[in-house]
Scaffold this active site. Structure first.
Site, PDB file in Angstrom:
ATOM      1  N   THR A  71       0.865  -1.152   0.000  1.00 13.17           N
ATOM      2  CA  THR A  71       0.000   0.000   0.000  1.00 13.17           C
ATOM      3  C   THR A  71       0.913   1.215   0.000  1.00 13.17           C
ATOM      4  OG1 THR A  71      -1.605  -1.350   1.144  1.00 13.17           O
ATOM      5  CG2 THR A  71      -1.860   1.002   1.439  1.00 13.17           C
TER       6      THR A  71
ATOM      7  N   GLY B 149       1.232  -1.460   4.820  1.00  9.68           N
ATOM      8  CA  GLY B 149       1.677  -2.654   5.537  1.00  9.68           C
ATOM      9  C   GLY B 149       0.564  -3.500   6.116  1.00  9.68           C
ATOM     10  N   GLY B 150      -0.606  -3.535   5.479  1.00  5.33           N
ATOM     11  CA  GLY B 150      -1.691  -4.381   5.971  1.00  5.33           C
ATOM     12  C   GLY B 150      -2.057  -4.016   7.400  1.00  5.33           C
TER      13      GLY B 150
ATOM     14  N   ASN C 150      -3.359  -3.482  -3.048  1.00  2.62           N
ATOM     15  CA  ASN C 150      -3.203  -4.611  -2.117  1.00  2.62           C
ATOM     16  C   ASN C 150      -1.777  -5.120  -2.198  1.00  2.62           C
ATOM     17  OD1 ASN C 150      -3.795  -6.282  -0.056  1.00  2.62           O
ATOM     18  ND2 ASN C 150      -4.827  -7.832  -1.277  1.00  2.62           N
TER      19      ASN C 150
ATOM     20  N   ASP D 101      -8.661  -9.216   0.327  1.00  5.63           N
ATOM     21  CA  ASP D 101      -8.924  -8.648   1.660  1.00  5.63           C
ATOM     22  C   ASP D 101     -10.264  -9.111   2.222  1.00  5.63           C
ATOM     23  OD1 ASP D 101      -6.568  -7.422   2.167  1.00  5.63           O
ATOM     24  OD2 ASP D 101      -7.209  -5.395   1.703  1.00  5.63           O
TER      25      ASP D 101
ATOM     26  N   THR E 298      -4.059   1.851  -2.421  1.00  5.13           N
ATOM     27  CA  THR E 298      -3.427   0.534  -2.575  1.00  5.13           C
ATOM     28  C   THR E 298      -3.940  -0.242  -3.776  1.00  5.13           C
ATOM     29  OG1 THR E 298      -2.855  -1.485  -1.352  1.00  5.13           O
ATOM     30  CG2 THR E 298      -5.114  -0.725  -1.143  1.00  5.13           C
TER      31      THR E 298
HETATM   32  N1  GLY Z   1      -5.061  -3.987   1.116  1.00  9.00           N
HETATM   33  C1  GLY Z   1      -4.615  -3.667   2.412  1.00  9.00           C
HETATM   34  C2  GLY Z   1      -5.662  -3.013   3.239  1.00  9.00           C
HETATM   35  O1  GLY Z   1      -6.581  -2.437   2.690  1.00  9.00           O
HETATM   36  O2  GLY Z   1      -5.599  -3.081   4.438  1.00  9.00           O
END
Ligand code: GLY
Length: 611
Positions: A422, A515-516, A442, A464, A440
């Protein structure tokens, strides 16, 4: 010009902005830096010009990091008196600063930056993905814009399972992995509501970068190299892998198809993307590779204006993203728990890491079980963000003992994974307007599918969703029913663009991360380092980070970031310690005496540019 970060595109930025005299060296721009003031009141919509005060915060204190930690204390950030833009791409930050020099406000600049990132940081900056923006205008108005992708209308709950009910990798790679992109609708809606310049004007830098090209730096060439095998699996003719070889550092990346696409959007607005030849190209690409996005999906896409999550922490206000992102709620919940302690232990101590990890362990349990697209699932926002609830959660924390996640409410224990990649950008202007955007595809390079003829990468955001609710996914993690796939639904995100106001209600921090799930803990650690540990922005960003997301039930830390004796004590408390080289990619701006400091992630590359 000089840029923060290990490398930077040389030619394009210089050519585009030669006349700009923008500040970008770490610590090199003084408050008397050159540059004309932007036009007064660039648009009533953005609020009038008010003199910006110095931050209402206590003096900064020297930070102490472990001896073996690779980033040292005391290093600075870029200073600029009037405006600042920070992103993972120096060229994109420069585009934003130039727009403000031309009289645009922070919103104009952020939109310019967003489109430029789609050109210069194509692994995550995008028009084929989506994102979230928090705006705080100088007159006090706030807004949150959700332009997250949605599941295509033909999406089904079990679409990523094979005939034996086993999860495939189709939510990550290839044409079926993409949600309907929201970025173009989002950026244009943002400009229309709060910007002051024409779309064509703010898109000029992006179009020039795509059409004329720019010199690839080591960060981008490394990223292409790492992704090249997968990129080549889905197309052989993208500009990132000419003659089936990854583009090397020093080569020029020219993207004529993307330039044509951006020009069409600049000329015709979002309908060029959602209802004309670009839409045809996207749908043709889908049909070539077995994807399911149709013209009806594209025509139906709508970004959603929402009220930001507003919470307080020791007299500071935090504005962050509500669902469909989990970022704001999770941050509010964990920080409310930490606020229950009259004072917090010193940064770097055993108890600091223990309390931080324990607060986030609990917030993530709620996040993973209860948060999802509010159009499909009722979300208990008021409860999760209330101080009373935080007080109850605080009583479940033992001061010297980790609680296993399985012993906390079992119904709350759904897991999150850590997708890469992201990107976040922050922009402020001389009026005090502030914009925080996280966007992002992803994973890095999204689904690895490049839309032929239109020149952009598509997201793999469908991953996600909980592709197999209640069962471990391909990463061994369990995801919740509330986040199951449904047509037209937004997949739960962790993106956390955040604006922090000081006790006098002035912008103090504009911050967010990639970073998720680590986005949430990383963003909040920078905020806590500034508010609680009174660090400078430079130290707050360089301080070693930790992460807890309930499952896996471990406290993740950065190699060399925790003193050996503290690590032993944390293990003694019962924490399973998990070491990673690096956690989270944060980009931040902080209000300081006489101006702004900006810093891209010291662990990665980027540019902080202002004047
Ligand atoms: N794709 C990562 C997020 O949206 O958290």
């Amino acid at each position: 010009m000089l840029f923060t970060g290990p490398s930077f595109p040389r030619h394009s930025v210089a050519a585009l902005f030669a006349a700009a005299a923008l500040c970008s060296t770490v610590g090199a721009c003084s408050s008397s830096s050159s540059g004309t003031a932007p036009r007064t009141a660039p648009g009533a919509a953005a609020g009038g010009v008010t003199p910006l005060g110095d931050p209402a915060i206590p003096d900064r204190q020297a930070a102490q990091f472990p001896e073996q930690w690779r980033l040292k204390t005391g290093a600075g950030a870029t200073f600029a008196a009037q405006v600042m833009a920070v992103s993972n791409s120096p060229a994109a930050s420069a585009a934003a600063a130039q727009i403000m020099k031309d009289g645009g406000n922070a919103v104009d600049a952020a939109v310019a930056l967003g489109f430029a990132l789609a050109v210069t940081w194509p692994e995550a900056g995008n028009i084929g993905g989506g994102g979230y923006t928090i705006v705080r205008l100088a007159d006090g108005r706030t807004a949150a814009l959700d332009y997250r992708e949605v599941a295509p209308l033909a999406a089904t709950r079990n679409m990523y399972l094979d005939a034996n009910g086993k999860l495939t990798d189709k939510s990550v790679y290839g044409h079926l992995a993409s949600g309907v992109p929201g970025a173009v609708a989002g950026l244009t809606a943002l400009l229309e509501r709060y910007g002051t310049m024409k779309l064509a004007a703010v898109m000029k830098p992006a179009i020039a970068l795509a059409r004329d090209g720019f010199v690839v730096d080591t960060a981008l060439s490394g990223s292409i190299e790492r992704a090249s095998k997968t990129l080549l699996r889905f197309q052989s003719n993208s500009p990132f892998t000419p003659n089936r070889k990854p583009l090397a550092a020093g080569a020029r990346l020219v993207q004529p198809d993307l330039a044509r696409t951006l020009q069409a959007i600049a000329d015709q607005g979002p309908k060029a993307f959602y209802a004309s030849w670009i839409a045809d190209s996207l749908v043709a690409e889908m049909q070539r590779g077995g994807g399911i996005i149709t013209k009806a999906d594209l025509a139906a896409y709508t970004p959603v204006w929402r009220a930001p999550i507003r919470t307080s922490y020791r007299g500071y206000a935090l504005l962050s993203m509500p669902p469909s992102s989990s970022g704001g709620v999770t941050m509010a919940e964990a920080m409310n728990v930490l606020e229950q302690y009259p004072t917090l232990p010193a940064y770097g101590s055993t108890r600091w890491f223990h309390l931080f990890g324990s607060a986030y362990q609990r917030a993530f349990i709620d996040r993973n079980a209860k948060l999802a697209d509010p159009a499909f699932v009722p979300v208990p926002l008021a409860q999760l963000t209330s101080k009373n609830y935080a007080a109850k959660l605080r009583t479940t924390i033992n001061d010297t003992r980790a609680t296993p996640t399985r012993d906390l409410d079992a119904a709350m224990t759904q897991a999150a994974r850590e997708p890469e990649h992201t990107t976040h950008y922050s922009v402020v202007d001389a009026h005090g307007n502030a914009v925080a955007t996280t966007t992002t595809l992803n994973n890095s390079w999204g689904s690895s599918v490049w839309v032929r003829g239109a020149g952009f990468m598509l997201n793999d955001e469908m991953d996600d969703f909980a592709a197999q609710p209640g069962k471990p996914n391909m990463y061994g993690l369990v995801q919740g029913e509330s986040n199951a796939i449904q047509p037209g639904k937004r997949m739960l995100s962790a993106m956390s663009p955040t604006i922090v106001l000081d006790p006098k209600d002035q912008v103090l921090l504009v911050v967010g991360a990639a970073g998720g799930p680590t986005i949430i803990t990383g963003t909040s650690q920078v905020i806590l380092n500034v508010i609680e540990h009174r660090m400078t922005l430079g130290d707050a960003m360089r301080a070693p980070r930790v992460h807890h997301q309930a499952l896996p039930d471990s406290l993740t830390f950065e190699a060399g970031g925790i003193r050996p004796a503290v690590l032993d004590s944390l293990r003694g408390f019962g924490h399973a310690m998990r070491e990673l080289r690096s956690l989270v990619n944060v980009n931040a701006i902080m209000r300081v005496k006489g101006g702004w400091e900006g810093l891209p992630e010291p662990r990665r590359s980027g540019g902080a540019i202002g004047y």
